[in-house]
Design an enzyme around this catalytic site. Structure first.
Site, short mmCIF file in Angstrom:
data_model
loop_
_atom_site.label_atom_id
_atom_site.label_comp_id
_atom_site.label_asym_id
_atom_site.label_seq_id
_atom_site.Cartn_x
_atom_site.Cartn_y
_atom_site.Cartn_z
N GLU A 1 -8.57 -53.47 57.70
CA GLU A 1 -7.53 -54.41 58.09
C GLU A 1 -6.69 -54.84 56.90
OE1 GLU A 1 -5.36 -55.40 59.95
OE2 GLU A 1 -6.30 -56.68 61.47
N HIS B 1 -10.38 -52.00 67.22
CA HIS B 1 -11.80 -52.25 67.47
C HIS B 1 -12.01 -53.19 68.66
CE1 HIS B 1 -11.44 -56.35 65.96
NE2 HIS B 1 -10.65 -55.85 65.01
#
Length: 220
Positions: free
Chosen positions: A82, A8
């Site tokens: 994550e 990201h």
């Protein structure tokens, strides 16, 4: 299948070096927005057939320009989030960062029973990412892009690719909007073709840097 893994764009927590892994998480900084806007040009020649994102907002914002450019609807999957920091959540000290990354990379080296303090173990973390990759492979898509997170991408690639190990992943942090390109399948295994623009050979040897723009910040 050609698998394109994208970290990201930059977040406010990246700037503070915080272990910010909880959902929904922060948005993007102005630089992060610029990084996201650059992705369609960076990946223009890829012919992406499917686009996946995690449940954290920063991956969805990063993927938005790519979704617009390709006409693809991002598929939101929990498995791409994550590595969960557990008791280390929102810490920004060097000790916490070192424990977090060493635990994740221990999974890549085979110690999947090791647990993040207050968080998941390697069996769970790698398994959930495996499930999304398997879904994409079963869809029949030739080229799949997944927007995920730095530690998760490095750990999964080092665990699953034949030509990248935990040592390589530890030595090569992934920049915001950094891209790792692999070829393979869940059945026959994976080989990294490019790590942020660096071609990799059978043993992970690489050429000089040529990756997309994005400051190489640690994290998450």
């Amino acid at each position: 299948m050609r698998l394109i893994l994208i970290r990201h764009g930059q977040t406010p927590s990246n700037l503070k070096h915080l272990l910010d892994t909880a959902a929904p998480g922060p948005g993007l900084t102005p630089l992060g927005q610029e990084q996201a806007a650059a992705l369609p040009e960076v990946l223009a020649g890829e012919g992406i057939d499917a686009l996946y994102v995690s449940t954290l907002v920063r991956t969805q914002l990063t993927a938005a320009p790519l979704a617009t450019a390709t006409g693809l609807e991002p598929r939101v999957r929990e498995g791409l989030r994550e590595v969960v920091a557990g008791e280390l959540e929102m810490r920004g000290d060097e000790e916490a960062a070192a424990l977090y990354l060493s635990t994740a990379l221990a999974w890549a080296a085979g110690d999947t029973g090791r647990r993040m303090p207050g968080g998941e173990d390697g069996v769970a973390a790698l398994g959930r990412f495996d499930a999304v990759v398997a879904e994409a492979a079963e869809s029949g898509a030739g080229t799949v892009a997944m927007v995920s997170h730095g530690a998760m991408i490095r750990t999964w690639v080092a665990a699953r690719a034949d030509n990248v190990d935990a040592g390589y992943a530890a030595a090569h942090p992934l920049a915001n909007t950094g891209v790792v390109v692999l070829d393979g399948s869940p059945g026959r295994g994976w080989r990294v073709l490019l790590w942020e623009g660096r071609p990799l050979g059978p043993e992970g040897d690489s050429a000089e840097d040529a990756g997309p723009a994005g400051e190489p910040l640690p994290g998450y």
